[in-house]
Design a protein around this motif. Structure first.
Motif, short mmCIF file in Angstrom:
data_model
loop_
_atom_site.label_atom_id
_atom_site.label_comp_id
_atom_site.label_asym_id
_atom_site.label_seq_id
_atom_site.Cartn_x
_atom_site.Cartn_y
_atom_site.Cartn_z
N CYS A 214 -14.87 -3.12 113.41
CA CYS A 214 -14.43 -3.51 111.94
C CYS A 214 -13.94 -4.97 111.67
O CYS A 214 -13.91 -5.48 110.66
CB CYS A 214 -13.05 -2.63 111.90
SG CYS A 214 -11.87 -2.84 112.98
N ARG B 153 -3.81 -5.18 111.53
CA ARG B 153 -4.49 -5.76 110.43
C ARG B 153 -3.33 -6.12 109.39
O ARG B 153 -2.36 -5.42 109.61
CB ARG B 153 -5.42 -4.62 109.61
CG ARG B 153 -4.62 -3.77 108.93
CD ARG B 153 -5.65 -2.50 108.04
NE ARG B 153 -4.87 -1.43 107.84
CZ ARG B 153 -4.11 -1.19 106.59
NH1 ARG B 153 -4.62 -1.81 105.53
NH2 ARG B 153 -3.71 -0.24 106.58
N ALA C 75 -16.81 -6.66 110.40
CA ALA C 75 -17.23 -6.25 109.07
C ALA C 75 -16.20 -6.49 107.76
O ALA C 75 -16.45 -6.46 106.77
CB ALA C 75 -17.08 -4.82 108.97
N CYS C 76 -14.90 -7.02 108.32
CA CYS C 76 -13.91 -7.23 107.07
C CYS C 76 -14.27 -8.57 106.65
O CYS C 76 -14.30 -9.98 107.32
CB CYS C 76 -12.50 -7.50 107.89
SG CYS C 76 -11.21 -8.03 106.70
N CYS D 82 -14.90 -1.93 106.19
CA CYS D 82 -14.45 -1.84 107.72
C CYS D 82 -14.69 -0.14 107.84
O CYS D 82 -15.11 0.18 109.01
CB CYS D 82 -13.19 -2.21 107.99
SG CYS D 82 -11.83 -1.46 106.76
N CYS E 146 -16.97 2.17 111.13
CA CYS E 146 -16.04 2.69 111.88
C CYS E 146 -16.40 4.11 112.45
O CYS E 146 -16.66 4.65 111.57
CB CYS E 146 -14.43 3.14 111.31
SG CYS E 146 -13.53 3.75 112.29
#
Ligand code: SF4
Ligand code: SF4
Length: 134
Positions: free
Chosen positions: A121, A80, A124-125, A91, A95
């Protein structure tokens, strides 16, 4: 010392057999179980980090081959952009392993050792700063 992150698939015939115990005993390797989804008498899988002397880890994986136990090696990892992260925490809510958590200062922490490379994740970001590294 070397480490390999693997997903071991247990068929109905293998569930209940002391496979991990035998690997530890025969090859002196250590298991760090990251995720388990196994019910007695049915199929399942185990995501684990196996560590030990390089030859012992290789022999342990060979032993799984000999038993015809299927497994998958994880060769990818998650990265990331830390500078771009806004610490929103989205995120962390998806997880499954606790690899992504918020610390007491509401900053995102990433524990690579716990990561299952499930890639949840990434979706989700909200700003798309999590990626898979091959
Ligand atoms: S890929 Fe992302 S969501 Fe999946 S375990 Fe790793 S950090 Fe957690
Ligand atoms: S979802 Fe993206 S921006 Fe939000 S904390 Fe996680 S990595 Fe940072």
């Amino acid at each position: 010392m070397t480490k390999a992150k693997i997903k071991i698939y247990f068929s109905k015939g293998n569930v209940g057999k002391p496979i991990t115990y035998e690997l530890v005993k025969k090859y002196d390797v250590m298991f760090n179980i990251l995720h388990a989804d196994i019910n007695y008498g049915s199929e399942g899988n185990l995501i684990t980090e196996i560590s030990g002397e390089e030859k012992n880890v290789a022999d342990a994986l060979k032993y799984l081959d000999e038993l015809d136990v299927k497994y998958k090696m994880y060769t990818k990892s998650i990265i990331r952009d830390e500078d771009a992260c806004i610490d929103c925490g989205s995120c962390t809510s998806v997880c499954p392993s606790g690899a992504l958590t918020m610390n007491d200062n509401d900053e995102l922490q990433f524990d690579k050792e716990k990561c299952l490379v499930c890639e949840l994740c990434i979706k989700a970001c909200p700003i798309g700063i999590i990626k898979v590294e091959l």
